[in-house]
Scaffold this active site. Structure first.
Site, PDB file in Angstrom:
ATOM      1  CB  ALA A  19      -0.917  -0.004   1.222  1.00  0.00           C
ATOM      2  CD  GLU A  68      -5.265 -18.019  -0.913  1.00  0.00           C
ATOM      3  OE1 GLU A  68      -5.567 -17.475   0.155  1.00  0.00           O
ATOM      4  OE2 GLU A  68      -4.346 -17.620  -1.636  1.00  0.00           O
ATOM      5  CG  HIS A 124      -4.647 -18.361   8.096  1.00  0.00           C
ATOM      6  ND1 HIS A 124      -4.550 -19.719   7.944  1.00  0.00           N
ATOM      7  CD2 HIS A 124      -4.482 -17.826   6.865  1.00  0.00           C
ATOM      8  CE1 HIS A 124      -4.335 -19.999   6.658  1.00  0.00           C
ATOM      9  NE2 HIS A 124      -4.296 -18.856   5.983  1.00  0.00           N
ATOM     10  NE  ARG A 179      -8.049 -17.175   5.170  1.00  0.00           N
ATOM     11  CZ  ARG A 179      -7.130 -16.369   4.720  1.00  0.00           C
ATOM     12  NH1 ARG A 179      -6.877 -15.260   5.355  1.00  0.00           N
ATOM     13  NH2 ARG A 179      -6.466 -16.664   3.644  1.00  0.00           N
ATOM     14  CG  HIS A 214      -4.076 -14.365   8.788  1.00  0.00           C
ATOM     15  ND1 HIS A 214      -2.753 -14.614   8.526  1.00  0.00           N
ATOM     16  CD2 HIS A 214      -4.663 -14.201   7.569  1.00  0.00           C
ATOM     17  CE1 HIS A 214      -2.542 -14.600   7.214  1.00  0.00           C
ATOM     18  NE2 HIS A 214      -3.686 -14.341   6.622  1.00  0.00           N
ATOM     19  NE  ARG A 250      -7.897 -10.888   4.640  1.00  0.00           N
ATOM     20  CZ  ARG A 250      -6.857 -11.606   4.209  1.00  0.00           C
ATOM     21  NH1 ARG A 250      -6.347 -11.376   3.026  1.00  0.00           N
ATOM     22  NH2 ARG A 250      -6.337 -12.544   4.958  1.00  0.00           N
TER      23      ARG A 250
END
Ligand code: SIN
Length: 556
Positions: free
Chosen positions: A15, A116, A241, A287, A348, A383
């Site tokens: 970023a 994922e 995670h 997740r 995480h 997320r």
């Protein structure tokens, strides 16, 4: 010791550097990083960047996967522009020299795409299993080619400097003018003044005892923005995670979700699978679902870990696709082609952060935020894997466009910034206070504000963290600063904010699961939990929470 730039970038991950590279075409840029420039959260990202680059994939599919993962709390307009602008930012990264892994025996731009959790198809660009390291390498090289960028390593930002503190004015929108920054090598504090300040300091995994994050992840940006009076949103949504290596000598070692993307299955110690009881996507469920399922199974069985089994894949495949993970596991005596890997969930990713608009602007003028430190509305309550490395360059680009538009209008030169005042601080002879409080905060957050919460646990955590934070603030005022003390002060602030956001949310959704409110409440809680430092200067006092429908009263 005032240093003056057009842009001050705090942090040196994707970023920060992608913003700095562009801003350098508009003016002078200082990049301030508390360790060496490569030491960023980006550097440790294994998985990759989720983006629509395959002809068979569609924007709509990526958008729907993101919305589903976000458990009803994503801002759909944000999801749409991040996904659709993503491929352009990927092209830019490739142009800057990032080498994503390509498919063998295919066209020059055919990337090998990983899968994922929560993704309905293969979509994740990666560079073997060290994607972040490759991105960081290319961006640092590109940064070095820009004359206008100066990088300050081992410089630790202490606090943001805002106009209201200097002039005493109240009511009007505040403006950020720069930051006080500690040069850890020379033990001096510099004043950095800039027209725009970009906060890209990453996340806060170190607030928790067990984390996949590197030591730098101490929530510095959220803590500084909170102390400066910016609005902070949704910090209760801490992503755990599901698969951090469980081994006494392995510190924070992540086993990428991409391993499950290649068919690895989660099993209990007795070899039985369990994810089919929790979600139709089984081990590749989003997740929040997988981490909560593991937590439930561990509590039921009393075991310390579950197993991640990819032994159906052969050594050659694993060494090629996951060379880093394969070799690290071998160092710990685990051959993942033969032995299932013991894993546990670990803190995480922070899905909340400093509240920003679609151009990365915070609620303080002149202060932008991008990357994990920011709450953009993309992630909602959970997320989607590998969306964060996409969000960062998209938001940094948008912030750059906004800064370019506003630059000619900025006139802050007339405001005098006083130099840093150490207020008679003396050398501490009790550093034990720092190390004890570090452990206590991290343990308290792990035990009471972890994957499963309850009102009682949150209240207990709040009492303890408030007390420790008070003690740290007193210590901070009396003794000379060190990087350890600054980080401790920041994790205490961030822990308080996480607790406040968690207490405010009276339901369970995504990454926030509270036993006292076990159900999702779409009537009352499709809203963000926003906290802001009390204008009287008291810490940990949310002054309001608001959603898309306007403010709610604080009924804690
Ligand atoms: C992973 O490789 O599992 C982490 C990727 C992510 O957190 O997005």
């Amino acid at each position: 010791m005032e240093k003056e730039y057009d842009f001050l970038v705090l942090g040196s991950g994707i970023a920060g550097l992608s913003f700095a590279i562009k801003a350098a075409d508009l003016g002078s840029v200082a990049v301030v990083t508390k360790k060496s420039k490569v030491e960023s959260n980006t550097n440790y990202a294994q998985g990759g960047i989720a983006a629509v680059t395959d002809n068979d994939d569609t924007f709509e599919s990526h958008i729907q996967d993101t919305l589903k993962s976000g458990a009803g709390l994503c801002k759909e307009d944000v999801v749409r522009f991040v996904v659709t602008e993503g491929p352009e930012r990927i092209r830019e990264l490739v142009e800057w020299g990032v080498n994503f892994t390509k498919m063998e025996n295919s066209g020059p731009d055919t990337y090998d795409l990983g899968r994922e959790g929560g993704h309905s198809r293969r979509r994740v660009l990666h560079a073997e299993d060290l994607t972040g390291r490759e991105i960081e390498r290319a961006l640092i090289e590109k940064t070095a080619s820009k004359k206008n960028i100066t990088i300050f390593e081992n410089f630790f930002a202490i606090d943001l400097i805002c106009r209201s503190k200097l002039t005493g004015e109240k009511g009007a929108t505040d403006r950020c003018l720069g930051a006080y920054v500690f040069d850890a090598d020379k033990d001096v504090v510099h004043t950095f003044r800039a027209k725009f300040i970009m906060l890209t300091t990453g996340g806060s995994g170190k607030v928790y005892l067990i984390t996949t994050n590197p030591d730098i992840a101490t929530g510095d940006g959220v803590a500084m923005a909170y102390r400066a009076g910016a609005e902070i949103a949704n910090m209760g949504f801490i992503q755990f995670h599901p698969t951090c290596l469980y081994h006494p000598d392995a510190k924070s070692f992540l086993i990428s979700e991409a391993v499950r993307g290649e068919g690895a299955e989660l099993r209990l110690k007795d070899g039985s699978t369990f994810m089919e009881k929790y979600h139709s996507m089984k081990s590749l469920a989003p997740r929040d679902v997988v981490a909560q399922a593991i937590d439930t199974e561990l509590k039921k069985s009393g075991d310390e870990y579950v197993l991640l089994d990819i032994t159906h894949r052969d050594t050659a495949f694993l060494m090629k696709r996951f060379p880093y993970i394969y070799n690290r596991c071998l160092e710990f005596g685990i051959d993942m082609a033969v032995d299932p890997i013991p894993v546990v969930p670990a803190a995480h990713y922070q899905c909340g952060g400093v509240l920003v608009n679609p151009f990365g602007q915070t609620t303080i003028e002149g202060l932008f935020a991008s990357g994990e430190v920011a709450c953009t509305g993309l992630h909602g309550a959970n997320r989607l894997a590998s969306n964060s490395l996409l969000e960062a360059p998209v938001f940094s680009h948008r912030a750059f466009l906004k800064a370019q538009e506003l630059l000619p209008t900025v006139d802050t030169d007339s405001i005098t910034i006083p130099p840093w005042d150490p207020k008679g601080a003396t050398e501490s002879d009790e550093s034990i206070v720092v190390s004890n409080n570090w452990e206590e905060i991290r343990m308290c957050m792990w035990n009471y504000v972890g994957i499963v919460r309850s009102n009682k646990r949150l209240e207990r955590a709040k009492r303890r963290i408030d007390m420790i934070a008070g003690e740290i603030e007193e210590y901070y005022r009396n003794f000379t600063i060190t990087p350890n003390l600054l980080e401790l002060r920041n994790i205490a602030t961030v822990a308080g904010v996480i607790i406040e956001c968690s207490c405010l949310r009276k339901e369970s959704r995504g990454l926030h699961y509270n036993l006292d409110y076990p159900d999702r409440d779409d009537i009352n809680w499709v809203r963000d939990t926003v906290v802001k430092k009390d204008s009287n200067g008291l810490d940990h006092k949310p002054i309001h929470i608001k959603g898309r429908d306007g403010p709610l009263t604080n009924n804690m």
